[in-house]
Design a protein around this motif. Sequence first.
Motif, mmCIF file in Angstrom:
data_model
loop_
_atom_site.group_PDB
_atom_site.id
_atom_site.type_symbol
_atom_site.label_atom_id
_atom_site.label_comp_id
_atom_site.label_asym_id
_atom_site.label_seq_id
_atom_site.Cartn_x
_atom_site.Cartn_y
_atom_site.Cartn_z
ATOM 1 N N VAL A 22 0.847 -1.182 0.000
ATOM 2 C CA VAL A 22 0.000 0.000 0.000
ATOM 3 C C VAL A 22 0.890 1.241 0.000
ATOM 4 O O VAL A 22 1.657 1.453 0.938
ATOM 5 C CB VAL A 22 -0.916 0.015 1.240
ATOM 6 N N VAL A 24 1.256 5.074 0.396
ATOM 7 C CA VAL A 24 0.462 6.117 1.043
ATOM 8 C C VAL A 24 1.253 7.416 1.160
ATOM 9 O O VAL A 24 2.485 7.415 1.098
ATOM 10 C CB VAL A 24 0.031 5.690 2.470
ATOM 11 N N LEU A 31 -0.914 5.606 9.290
ATOM 12 C CA LEU A 31 -0.819 4.213 9.752
ATOM 13 C C LEU A 31 -2.020 3.879 10.642
ATOM 14 O O LEU A 31 -2.593 2.795 10.538
ATOM 15 C CB LEU A 31 0.496 3.995 10.502
ATOM 16 N N ARG A 33 -4.935 5.080 10.401
ATOM 17 C CA ARG A 33 -6.081 4.865 9.511
ATOM 18 C C ARG A 33 -6.112 3.438 8.988
ATOM 19 O O ARG A 33 -7.154 2.790 8.968
ATOM 20 C CB ARG A 33 -5.998 5.800 8.306
ATOM 21 N N VAL A 34 -4.935 2.969 8.540
ATOM 22 C CA VAL A 34 -4.860 1.625 7.952
ATOM 23 C C VAL A 34 -5.128 0.570 9.023
ATOM 24 O O VAL A 34 -5.934 -0.337 8.840
ATOM 25 C CB VAL A 34 -3.482 1.414 7.284
ATOM 26 N N ILE A 62 3.436 0.608 2.914
ATOM 27 C CA ILE A 62 2.994 -0.296 3.976
ATOM 28 C C ILE A 62 2.811 -1.667 3.354
ATOM 29 O O ILE A 62 2.125 -1.807 2.335
ATOM 30 C CB ILE A 62 1.657 0.169 4.592
ATOM 31 N N LEU A 80 -9.102 -0.168 1.575
ATOM 32 C CA LEU A 80 -7.820 0.539 1.656
ATOM 33 C C LEU A 80 -7.750 1.627 0.592
ATOM 34 O O LEU A 80 -7.352 2.759 0.853
ATOM 35 C CB LEU A 80 -6.660 -0.438 1.467
ATOM 36 N N LEU A 83 -9.371 4.974 1.351
ATOM 37 C CA LEU A 83 -8.790 5.941 2.289
ATOM 38 C C LEU A 83 -8.181 7.081 1.494
ATOM 39 O O LEU A 83 -7.484 6.855 0.503
ATOM 40 C CB LEU A 83 -7.722 5.273 3.155
ATOM 41 N N VAL A 86 -4.344 7.192 0.509
ATOM 42 C CA VAL A 86 -3.772 6.017 -0.160
ATOM 43 C C VAL A 86 -3.618 6.292 -1.652
ATOM 44 O O VAL A 86 -4.579 6.676 -2.323
ATOM 45 C CB VAL A 86 -4.650 4.773 0.083
ATOM 46 N N VAL A 89 -3.082 0.464 -4.086
ATOM 47 C CA VAL A 89 -3.005 -0.796 -3.362
ATOM 48 C C VAL A 89 -2.656 -1.865 -4.383
ATOM 49 O O VAL A 89 -3.345 -2.005 -5.385
ATOM 50 C CB VAL A 89 -4.357 -1.140 -2.701
#
Lengths: 178, 586
Positions: A22, A24, A31, A33-34, A62, A80, A83, A86, A89
């Motif tokens: 991921v 970001v 972090l 948030r994830v 990440i 994900l 967000l 981000v 992904v």
Amino acid sequence: MNTTHYPSAHIFQSPETHTLSVVVDNEPGVLARVVGLFSGRGYNIESLTVSETEHEKHLSRITIVTTGTPMVIEQIKNQLDRLVPVHRVVDLTVSGKVLARELALIKVKGKGEARVEALRLGDAFRARVVDATTESFVFEITGKSDKIDEFVGLMGPLGLVEYSRTGVAAISRGPEAS
Amino acid sequence: MSRQMTGAEMVIAALQDQGVEVLFGYPGGSVLPIYDEIFKQEKIKHVLVRHEQGAVHAAEGYARSTGKVGAVLVTSGPGATNAVTGLTDALLDSIPLVCITGQVPTHLIGNDAFQECDTVGITRPCTKHNWLVKRIEDLPRILHEAFHVAKSGRPGPVVIDIPKDVQFATGTYHGPKNIQHKTYRPKVKGDMDAIRQAVQMLGKAHRPIFYTGGGVINSGPHASQLLRELVRTTGYPITSTLMGLGAYPGNDAQFLGMLGMHGTLEANMAMHESDLIICVGARFDDRITGRLDAFAPHAKKIHIDIDPSSINKIIKVDCPIVGDVGHVLEDMIRVWKSTQPDVDKKAIRKWWEKIDHWRARKCLAYRNSDEIIKPQYALQRLQEAVKGKDVYFTTEVGQHQMWAAQFLTFDEPNRWMTSGGLGTMGYGIPAAVGVQMAHPKSLVIDIAGEASVMMTMQEISTAVQYRLPIKIFILNNHYMGMVRQWQELLHGGRYSESYSHALPDFVKLADAMGGVGIRCEKPSELDAKIAEMIAVDRPVIFDCVVDPAENCFPMIPSGKAHNEMLFGETVEDIGDVIDEKGKMLV
């Protein structure tokens, strides 16, 4: 009893393990948030690593290893992606070319035959000794997670004191960016 | 255009540049600089609520009835935590809001300062996105980004947490031009191949049904027009979720009423027996699907949604289309017209015959009474009284909300404000305040229950202060009706804590607060008293005393499928209907 509201179709699918990368914005709280997304929606995290990768662009990567049914994995990716910070992904498992490594530091205490055996096994696993006293070693080992599992298992009876693992860092093989 | 100004001035400048006309809020220590700027200007009207939850619900009502972004301003600590329920409500119902919270000065953050709380931490899971602004240089960009994030894609609430020292600091303000978010670019155009495939499926269907939701409303009035065009062109039946009511005219022959737990028989049976479901801006919520493994067993599914995470979340669909409902419907209509699919007219006629057969069952029928007011009857009389009027409805949550959805008719979008996803009791009064602020000349009615009203009734005082003639139409059964109904269904009639023994005299309450109170206890008085309520140009509490034992039917009991509905007049021994497994569900 199932934990979803109603007996759902997708619980009959069998779970799979996926490695997600991921990318970001490296901003405060990203972090959280994830991680909050995973705990809030009841998804699994088997391993999670995070570090800034492109300083000028303020980007972090990440790497998450997670398990779930195919429908849940798809959900995780979509959630994900939703967000705001981000960028993208990437499911490295789906691309089929995942290169995943982990580093561990392993402290072993012992004397005599156990000490020699630990050193010998360390050699066989290409572990490096990064700290030594007359009665202990700290090994540094890099590899796939199961290799590290195996090495830690072998050290158990030989005087394993404690160990620390980085979690999985992963990237795709070949010339293209993932 | 860039100017030097303080952070507090930037907040007001940005709100003005973003077209905000009404701001709902409550002052406090850490937003005083912003309040000082509010004092110095006249463009933005500030509405002082009585509780921060009310501010957020009012902004929701404002946003939902206008299609604009709702704006909220609250202080740090308790101001922010009180806003959390409203923010969560807006997140679940996809309502665009910008909520500005004050924060203690940056050097005090983390010190457990007075009225400090971790606002971004607390609101992270209940907002679409949030920001803590630590530097004045970031403030203008974040203010404009916040509006962009709140209203684009799937709309939702955002929070901007601004420490007091940043409000005092001076920096350069930039207008909203050329604000493009680094990462956030939601897709609005649907994939054309998927759209062509969907139209093909649409043409081949024998038992199709449109299942539409709040996404159509959020997409704007244009999307509702396109939906009407597509539905009329195809001649297929349509049903709607609670959130989607009004996108398609409620009295149209093709409309089957609301679907789901308290939906109509014809809507739920049509879903169950259909061979094609066209889901437009809805999300297969558990109130809609009932038992998942028995949900629409024969149907292929097309799902149009702007949020990719809504697709395949609960129900696996055959043709997903990610995009804005308006854009996708426009493309679908164009493809339909250019390809002229060869619809099996005979099959569709047979499908309608089947639907008419279910309709003839008249599932919403109830036993009326001359002695006691039935809540359904009260709503029917109300509907009759507002016919042809410029009217907006809000609701609280519970039986009255479901009856309102069943018995009121909505012909236009943005006229129906209800807490669907979160189910927030106390939503209706503040939401009505917000709606009335946006539409001062219109009739705004909150369909309420007496228990819900008690949760946010302090906002009546707000309505009085701003001369907002909202009408609070309480279906007063002395019970938390839906709780009582479930206790009757599932817990052997043990009405644990669901009866209110000490309700206020609502007529006196209205009087004390500066409004008008009307009590109605007999069915024969209803028409005259409703007329009186509408005629009064002040806030009204209408205390409609209804049958305390009335239940809301039809109902799909928890754990059952669409074709296993319960009906009012047939339910005698209801305790056996729900099995042990069903009792575990909510």
